[in-house]
Design a protein around this motif. Structure first.
Motif, PDB file in Angstrom:
ATOM      1  N   ILE A   1     -26.077  -5.469   4.577  1.00 37.42           N
ATOM      2  CA  ILE A   1     -26.487  -4.187   4.951  1.00 37.42           C
ATOM      3  C   ILE A   1     -25.055  -3.692   5.527  1.00 37.42           C
ATOM      4  CG2 ILE A   1     -28.623  -4.814   5.912  1.00 37.42           C
ATOM      5  CD1 ILE A   1     -27.665  -4.927   8.900  1.00 37.42           C
ATOM      6  N   GLU A   2     -25.164  -2.281   5.787  1.00 39.44           N
ATOM      7  CA  GLU A   2     -24.142  -1.550   6.437  1.00 39.44           C
ATOM      8  C   GLU A   2     -22.812  -1.778   5.171  1.00 39.44           C
ATOM      9  OE1 GLU A   2     -22.681  -2.303  10.437  1.00 39.44           O
ATOM     10  OE2 GLU A   2     -24.798  -2.299  10.976  1.00 39.44           O
ATOM     11  N   ALA A   3     -23.409  -1.613   3.894  1.00 38.35           N
ATOM     12  CA  ALA A   3     -22.189  -1.714   3.060  1.00 38.35           C
ATOM     13  C   ALA A   3     -21.341  -0.259   3.147  1.00 38.35           C
ATOM     14  CB  ALA A   3     -23.051  -1.620   1.502  1.00 38.35           C
ATOM     15  N   ASP A   4     -20.049  -0.545   2.987  1.00 36.09           N
ATOM     16  CA  ASP A   4     -18.795   0.451   2.955  1.00 36.09           C
ATOM     17  C   ASP A   4     -19.194   1.305   1.924  1.00 36.09           C
ATOM     18  OD1 ASP A   4     -17.874  -1.224   1.330  1.00 36.09           O
ATOM     19  OD2 ASP A   4     -15.789  -1.259   2.388  1.00 36.09           O
ATOM     20  N   ARG A   5     -19.730   1.148   0.880  1.00 34.47           N
ATOM     21  CA  ARG A   5     -19.821   1.894  -0.278  1.00 34.47           C
ATOM     22  C   ARG A   5     -21.185   1.760  -1.205  1.00 34.47           C
ATOM     23  NH1 ARG A   5     -15.881   0.388  -4.416  1.00 34.47           N
ATOM     24  NH2 ARG A   5     -15.521   2.789  -4.780  1.00 34.47           N
ATOM     25  N   ALA A   6     -21.505   2.618  -2.063  1.00 28.68           N
ATOM     26  CA  ALA A   6     -22.586   2.758  -2.764  1.00 28.68           C
ATOM     27  C   ALA A   6     -22.419   2.886  -4.224  1.00 28.68           C
ATOM     28  CB  ALA A   6     -23.420   3.769  -2.207  1.00 28.68           C
ATOM     29  N   PRO A   7     -23.005   2.841  -5.332  1.00 27.04           N
ATOM     30  CA  PRO A   7     -22.663   3.116  -6.575  1.00 27.04           C
ATOM     31  C   PRO A   7     -22.202   4.502  -6.746  1.00 27.04           C
ATOM     32  CG  PRO A   7     -24.669   1.912  -6.565  1.00 27.04           C
ATOM     33  CD  PRO A   7     -24.395   2.295  -5.005  1.00 27.04           C
ATOM     34  N   ALA A   8     -22.499   5.438  -6.108  1.00 26.10           N
ATOM     35  CA  ALA A   8     -22.089   6.910  -6.275  1.00 26.10           C
ATOM     36  C   ALA A   8     -20.608   6.957  -5.898  1.00 26.10           C
ATOM     37  CB  ALA A   8     -23.002   8.010  -5.393  1.00 26.10           C
ATOM     38  N   ASP A   9     -20.163   5.981  -5.390  1.00 27.52           N
ATOM     39  CA  ASP A   9     -18.582   6.043  -4.760  1.00 27.52           C
ATOM     40  C   ASP A   9     -17.616   5.387  -5.877  1.00 27.52           C
ATOM     41  OD1 ASP A   9     -19.191   6.979  -2.432  1.00 27.52           O
ATOM     42  OD2 ASP A   9     -20.090   5.282  -1.794  1.00 27.52           O
ATOM     43  N   PHE A  10     -18.418   4.787  -6.853  1.00 25.44           N
ATOM     44  CA  PHE A  10     -17.613   3.971  -7.966  1.00 25.44           C
ATOM     45  C   PHE A  10     -16.418   4.850  -8.962  1.00 25.44           C
ATOM     46  CE2 PHE A  10     -20.522  -0.197  -7.818  1.00 25.44           C
ATOM     47  CZ  PHE A  10     -20.325  -0.356  -6.574  1.00 25.44           C
ATOM     48  N   ASP A  11     -15.770   4.231  -9.171  1.00 31.39           N
ATOM     49  CA  ASP A  11     -14.762   5.146 -10.233  1.00 31.39           C
ATOM     50  C   ASP A  11     -15.441   5.557 -11.412  1.00 31.39           C
ATOM     51  OD1 ASP A  11     -11.783   5.763 -10.991  1.00 31.39           O
ATOM     52  OD2 ASP A  11     -12.512   4.609 -12.539  1.00 31.39           O
ATOM     53  N   ASP A  12     -15.141   6.550 -12.110  1.00 33.24           N
ATOM     54  CA  ASP A  12     -15.855   7.029 -13.118  1.00 33.24           C
ATOM     55  C   ASP A  12     -15.566   6.033 -14.421  1.00 33.24           C
ATOM     56  OD1 ASP A  12     -16.963   9.182 -11.985  1.00 33.24           O
ATOM     57  OD2 ASP A  12     -15.369  10.714 -12.635  1.00 33.24           O
ATOM     58  N   GLY A  13     -14.279   5.725 -14.413  1.00 30.84           N
ATOM     59  CA  GLY A  13     -13.895   4.575 -15.622  1.00 30.84           C
ATOM     60  C   GLY A  13     -14.628   3.406 -15.480  1.00 30.84           C
ATOM     61  N   PHE A  14     -15.205   2.928 -14.327  1.00 30.94           N
ATOM     62  CA  PHE A  14     -15.779   1.668 -14.013  1.00 30.94           C
ATOM     63  C   PHE A  14     -17.338   2.132 -14.620  1.00 30.94           C
ATOM     64  CE2 PHE A  14     -18.672  -1.030 -11.567  1.00 30.94           C
ATOM     65  CZ  PHE A  14     -18.026  -2.292 -11.696  1.00 30.94           C
ATOM     66  N   VAL A  15     -17.788   3.074 -14.276  1.00 31.46           N
ATOM     67  CA  VAL A  15     -19.195   3.390 -14.635  1.00 31.46           C
ATOM     68  C   VAL A  15     -19.558   3.725 -15.994  1.00 31.46           C
ATOM     69  CG1 VAL A  15     -20.771   5.329 -14.529  1.00 31.46           C
ATOM     70  CG2 VAL A  15     -19.522   4.537 -12.234  1.00 31.46           C
ATOM     71  N   ALA A  16     -18.122   4.139 -16.525  1.00 32.46           N
ATOM     72  CA  ALA A  16     -18.481   4.175 -18.267  1.00 32.46           C
ATOM     73  C   ALA A  16     -18.378   2.894 -18.727  1.00 32.46           C
ATOM     74  CB  ALA A  16     -17.157   5.167 -18.590  1.00 32.46           C
ATOM     75  N   ALA A  17     -17.548   1.942 -18.292  1.00 32.52           N
ATOM     76  CA  ALA A  17     -17.373   0.809 -18.843  1.00 32.52           C
ATOM     77  C   ALA A  17     -18.717  -0.149 -18.776  1.00 32.52           C
ATOM     78  CB  ALA A  17     -16.289   0.198 -18.090  1.00 32.52           C
ATOM     79  N   CYS A  18     -19.547   0.001 -17.579  1.00 35.72           N
ATOM     80  CA  CYS A  18     -20.813  -0.549 -17.292  1.00 35.72           C
ATOM     81  C   CYS A  18     -21.838   0.032 -18.099  1.00 35.72           C
ATOM     82  CB  CYS A  18     -21.219  -0.470 -15.813  1.00 35.72           C
ATOM     83  SG  CYS A  18     -20.255  -1.416 -14.818  1.00 35.72           S
ATOM     84  N   ARG A  19     -21.649   1.078 -18.554  1.00 31.96           N
ATOM     85  CA  ARG A  19     -22.669   1.803 -19.504  1.00 31.96           C
ATOM     86  C   ARG A  19     -22.716   1.353 -21.096  1.00 31.96           C
ATOM     87  NH1 ARG A  19     -21.875   7.852 -17.310  1.00 31.96           N
ATOM     88  NH2 ARG A  19     -23.543   7.503 -15.449  1.00 31.96           N
ATOM     89  N   ASP A  20     -21.605   0.431 -21.141  1.00 36.04           N
ATOM     90  CA  ASP A  20     -21.557  -0.030 -22.551  1.00 36.04           C
ATOM     91  C   ASP A  20     -22.588  -1.354 -22.726  1.00 36.04           C
ATOM     92  OD1 ASP A  20     -21.045  -1.764 -24.870  1.00 36.04           O
ATOM     93  OD2 ASP A  20     -18.712  -1.537 -24.562  1.00 36.04           O
ATOM     94  N   PRO A  21     -23.589  -1.412 -23.584  1.00 34.68           N
ATOM     95  CA  PRO A  21     -24.498  -2.460 -23.450  1.00 34.68           C
ATOM     96  C   PRO A  21     -24.052  -3.906 -23.864  1.00 34.68           C
ATOM     97  CG  PRO A  21     -24.883  -1.052 -25.311  1.00 34.68           C
ATOM     98  CD  PRO A  21     -23.891  -0.448 -24.563  1.00 34.68           C
ATOM     99  N   GLY A  22     -22.838  -3.938 -24.335  1.00 38.00           N
ATOM    100  CA  GLY A  22     -22.236  -5.210 -24.528  1.00 38.00           C
ATOM    101  C   GLY A  22     -21.263  -5.651 -23.336  1.00 38.00           C
ATOM    102  N   ALA A  23     -21.233  -4.720 -22.325  1.00 37.09           N
ATOM    103  CA  ALA A  23     -20.371  -5.146 -21.160  1.00 37.09           C
ATOM    104  C   ALA A  23     -20.900  -6.270 -20.323  1.00 37.09           C
ATOM    105  CB  ALA A  23     -20.179  -3.937 -20.189  1.00 37.09           C
ATOM    106  N   THR A  24     -19.997  -7.207 -19.981  1.00 36.30           N
ATOM    107  CA  THR A  24     -20.271  -8.240 -19.191  1.00 36.30           C
ATOM    108  C   THR A  24     -20.050  -7.895 -17.764  1.00 36.30           C
ATOM    109  OG1 THR A  24     -20.026  -9.894 -20.828  1.00 36.30           O
ATOM    110  CG2 THR A  24     -19.921 -10.745 -18.519  1.00 36.30           C
ATOM    111  N   VAL A  25     -20.847  -7.711 -16.858  1.00 36.97           N
ATOM    112  CA  VAL A  25     -20.648  -7.530 -15.260  1.00 36.97           C
ATOM    113  C   VAL A  25     -20.488  -8.905 -14.580  1.00 36.97           C
ATOM    114  CG1 VAL A  25     -21.244  -6.197 -13.419  1.00 36.97           C
ATOM    115  CG2 VAL A  25     -21.634  -5.420 -15.784  1.00 36.97           C
TER     116      VAL A  25
END
Length: 137
Positions: A39-63
């Motif tokens: 709890i009390e996370a200092d960030r949420a997904p909306a705060d993530f870098d656009d480049g990171f988000v784009a990379a995660c949208r690749d169905p072949g990406a490993t997270v």
């Protein structure tokens, strides 16, 4: 690419959910929140870098998600998905399924809350500081 969320545990962390785990910006947790590990996370997904988000949208990406306290550590592998939005300003959810909503940051995870090592869960139930690192390849 990497994103880091810092949060803390809570006395109600049970980590018994069988298909997800979650970190939230909320400052409270009820016993019903069996997927919430921080709890009390200092960030949420909306705060993530656009480049990171784009990379995660690749169905072949490993997270790779690394959960760490001072004395315990867990690593979870998951996948990206083209429908990830990273719009939530409240919580980040990792799923073993392929279900996606605005809170989802990865799907097809090889572990859920119930699979986390009990030493990690015990530390979080004692209120330990948690670092959740997300790395996408």
């Amino acid at each position: 690419m990497r994103e880091v969320i810092r949060a803390r545990g809570h006395e109600h962390v049970a980590a018994t959910h069988e298909s997800t785990f979650e970190v939230t910006t909320d400052d409270w947790l009820t016993p019903a929140g069996d997927c919430i590990v921080g709890i009390e996370a200092d960030r949420a997904p909306a705060d993530f870098d656009d480049g990171f988000v784009a990379a995660c949208r690749d169905p072949g990406a490993t997270v790779t998600l690394t959960l760490e306290t001072a004395d315990a550590r867990a690593e979870v592998r998951a996948r990206g998905h083209p429908d990830l939005t990273f719009e939530s300003d409240r919580s980040a959810v990792v799923r073993t399924s392929t279900y996606v909503d605005d809170r989802t940051v990865a799907v097809g995870a090889d572990a859920a809350a119930t699979d986390l090592h009990r030493d990690l869960v015990a530390a979080l139930a004692d209120g330990a500081a948690l670092t959740l690192s997300l790395t996408v390849e």
